[in-house]
Design a protein around this motif. Structure first.
Motif, PDB file in Angstrom:
ATOM      1  N   ARG A  28       0.828  -1.211   0.000  1.00  0.00           N
ATOM      2  CA  ARG A  28       0.000   0.000   0.000  1.00  0.00           C
ATOM      3  C   ARG A  28       0.864   1.263   0.000  1.00  0.00           C
ATOM      4  O   ARG A  28       0.596   2.203  -0.754  1.00  0.00           O
ATOM      5  CB  ARG A  28      -0.902  -0.029   1.235  1.00  0.00           C
ATOM      6  N   LEU A  29       1.903   1.273   0.819  1.00  0.00           N
ATOM      7  CA  LEU A  29       2.774   2.452   0.884  1.00  0.00           C
ATOM      8  C   LEU A  29       3.532   2.667  -0.428  1.00  0.00           C
ATOM      9  O   LEU A  29       3.618   3.796  -0.926  1.00  0.00           O
ATOM     10  CB  LEU A  29       3.752   2.322   2.051  1.00  0.00           C
ATOM     11  N   LEU A  30       4.084   1.599  -0.981  1.00  0.00           N
ATOM     12  CA  LEU A  30       4.824   1.748  -2.236  1.00  0.00           C
ATOM     13  C   LEU A  30       3.909   2.084  -3.405  1.00  0.00           C
ATOM     14  O   LEU A  30       4.304   2.817  -4.314  1.00  0.00           O
ATOM     15  CB  LEU A  30       5.639   0.491  -2.528  1.00  0.00           C
ATOM     16  N   LEU A  31       2.688   1.586  -3.376  1.00  0.00           N
ATOM     17  CA  LEU A  31       1.719   1.949  -4.406  1.00  0.00           C
ATOM     18  C   LEU A  31       1.389   3.438  -4.331  1.00  0.00           C
ATOM     19  O   LEU A  31       1.282   4.121  -5.350  1.00  0.00           O
ATOM     20  CB  LEU A  31       0.457   1.103  -4.244  1.00  0.00           C
ATOM     21  N   LEU A  32       1.265   3.949  -3.110  1.00  0.00           N
ATOM     22  CA  LEU A  32       1.019   5.383  -2.924  1.00  0.00           C
ATOM     23  C   LEU A  32       2.201   6.207  -3.419  1.00  0.00           C
ATOM     24  O   LEU A  32       2.024   7.195  -4.140  1.00  0.00           O
ATOM     25  CB  LEU A  32       0.733   5.681  -1.448  1.00  0.00           C
ATOM     26  N   VAL A  33       3.397   5.790  -3.059  1.00  0.00           N
ATOM     27  CA  VAL A  33       4.602   6.509  -3.508  1.00  0.00           C
ATOM     28  C   VAL A  33       4.699   6.469  -5.030  1.00  0.00           C
ATOM     29  O   VAL A  33       5.006   7.490  -5.664  1.00  0.00           O
ATOM     30  CB  VAL A  33       5.869   5.904  -2.858  1.00  0.00           C
ATOM     31  N   LEU A  34       4.420   5.322  -5.621  1.00  0.00           N
ATOM     32  CA  LEU A  34       4.486   5.195  -7.080  1.00  0.00           C
ATOM     33  C   LEU A  34       3.472   6.104  -7.767  1.00  0.00           C
ATOM     34  O   LEU A  34       3.806   6.794  -8.729  1.00  0.00           O
ATOM     35  CB  LEU A  34       4.260   3.741  -7.493  1.00  0.00           C
ATOM     36  N   SER A  35       2.242   6.142  -7.268  1.00  0.00           N
ATOM     37  CA  SER A  35       1.233   6.992  -7.911  1.00  0.00           C
ATOM     38  C   SER A  35       1.585   8.471  -7.763  1.00  0.00           C
ATOM     39  O   SER A  35       1.434   9.240  -8.712  1.00  0.00           O
ATOM     40  CB  SER A  35      -0.162   6.697  -7.360  1.00  0.00           C
ATOM     41  N   LEU A  36       2.094   8.875  -6.602  1.00  0.00           N
ATOM     42  CA  LEU A  36       2.489  10.280  -6.421  1.00  0.00           C
ATOM     43  C   LEU A  36       3.699  10.637  -7.277  1.00  0.00           C
ATOM     44  O   LEU A  36       3.755  11.737  -7.851  1.00  0.00           O
ATOM     45  CB  LEU A  36       2.771  10.560  -4.942  1.00  0.00           C
ATOM     46  N   LEU A  37       4.636   9.720  -7.386  1.00  0.00           N
ATOM     47  CA  LEU A  37       5.821   9.963  -8.211  1.00  0.00           C
ATOM     48  C   LEU A  37       5.459  10.071  -9.689  1.00  0.00           C
ATOM     49  O   LEU A  37       5.942  10.959 -10.403  1.00  0.00           O
ATOM     50  CB  LEU A  37       6.839   8.840  -7.990  1.00  0.00           C
ATOM     51  N   MET A  38       4.577   9.194 -10.149  1.00  0.00           N
ATOM     52  CA  MET A  38       4.130   9.254 -11.540  1.00  0.00           C
ATOM     53  C   MET A  38       3.382  10.554 -11.817  1.00  0.00           C
ATOM     54  O   MET A  38       3.591  11.201 -12.846  1.00  0.00           O
ATOM     55  CB  MET A  38       3.237   8.056 -11.857  1.00  0.00           C
ATOM     56  N   MET A  39       2.512  10.953 -10.883  1.00  0.00           N
ATOM     57  CA  MET A  39       1.745  12.181 -11.063  1.00  0.00           C
ATOM     58  C   MET A  39       2.664  13.402 -11.095  1.00  0.00           C
ATOM     59  O   MET A  39       2.528  14.275 -11.955  1.00  0.00           O
ATOM     60  CB  MET A  39       0.717  12.318  -9.933  1.00  0.00           C
ATOM     61  N   ALA A  40       3.620  13.466 -10.176  1.00  0.00           N
ATOM     62  CA  ALA A  40       4.543  14.601 -10.131  1.00  0.00           C
ATOM     63  C   ALA A  40       5.417  14.667 -11.384  1.00  0.00           C
ATOM     64  O   ALA A  40       5.635  15.748 -11.943  1.00  0.00           O
ATOM     65  CB  ALA A  40       5.409  14.510  -8.879  1.00  0.00           C
ATOM     66  N   THR A  41       5.893  13.525 -11.842  1.00  0.00           N
ATOM     67  CA  THR A  41       6.737  13.491 -13.036  1.00  0.00           C
ATOM     68  C   THR A  41       5.959  13.926 -14.272  1.00  0.00           C
ATOM     69  O   THR A  41       6.451  14.706 -15.087  1.00  0.00           O
ATOM     70  CB  THR A  41       7.307  12.076 -13.242  1.00  0.00           C
ATOM     71  N   LEU A  42       4.748  13.438 -14.394  1.00  0.00           N
ATOM     72  CA  LEU A  42       3.904  13.802 -15.535  1.00  0.00           C
ATOM     73  C   LEU A  42       3.599  15.299 -15.533  1.00  0.00           C
ATOM     74  O   LEU A  42       3.742  15.974 -16.552  1.00  0.00           O
ATOM     75  CB  LEU A  42       2.620  12.984 -15.497  1.00  0.00           C
ATOM     76  N   ALA A  43       3.203  15.832 -14.388  1.00  0.00           N
ATOM     77  CA  ALA A  43       2.899  17.270 -14.294  1.00  0.00           C
ATOM     78  C   ALA A  43       4.146  18.106 -14.572  1.00  0.00           C
ATOM     79  O   ALA A  43       4.076  19.118 -15.274  1.00  0.00           O
ATOM     80  CB  ALA A  43       2.337  17.586 -12.916  1.00  0.00           C
TER      81      ALA A  43
END
Length: 112
Positions: A44-59
């Motif tokens: 759950r924690l790594l999934l959260l980190v992955l989604s936030l990292l993907m969102m930040a990189t895309l933006a």
């Protein structure tokens, strides 16, 4: 190897730019996170980190392209709506994860 294949690869790389490398990195991270599906808290924690990292990189990439050269701005204008929609989906995934709906978060972020 066919000489035309090498030219085609370079042409495709020039079209996708760093997006191709980012996709490969995030796919690899996604596979690594998926290995932890049996351990609920780390997954759950790594999934959260992955989604936030993907969102930040895309933006960051969209904002950087919109401030670039005229050609970059045209490309950013073409894909801007799709990129912001993807950011919204990743934000929903992060919020769902925080609120406890890990299955929704996994469905929106992972390749399954």
């Amino acid at each position: 190897m066919d000489p035309g294949a090498g030219l085609l690869q370079r042409h495709l790389l020039s079209l996708v730019g760093s997006w191709g490398y980012l996709s490969a990195v995030f796919y690899l991270l996604n596979v690594l996170v998926s290995l932890l599906v049996g351990s609920p808290l780390p997954y759950r924690l790594l999934l959260l980190v992955l989604s936030l990292l993907m969102m930040a990189t895309l933006a960051w990439h969209v904002l950087r392209a919109s401030r670039g050269t005229a050609g970059d701005r045209v490309q950013a204008g073409t894909w801007k709506l799709v990129a912001w929609l993807a950011c919204a989906v990743l934000a929903v995934a992060a919020v769902a994860n925080v609120l406890g709906n890990v299955s929704l978060s996994a469905m929106l972020v992972t390749q399954r």
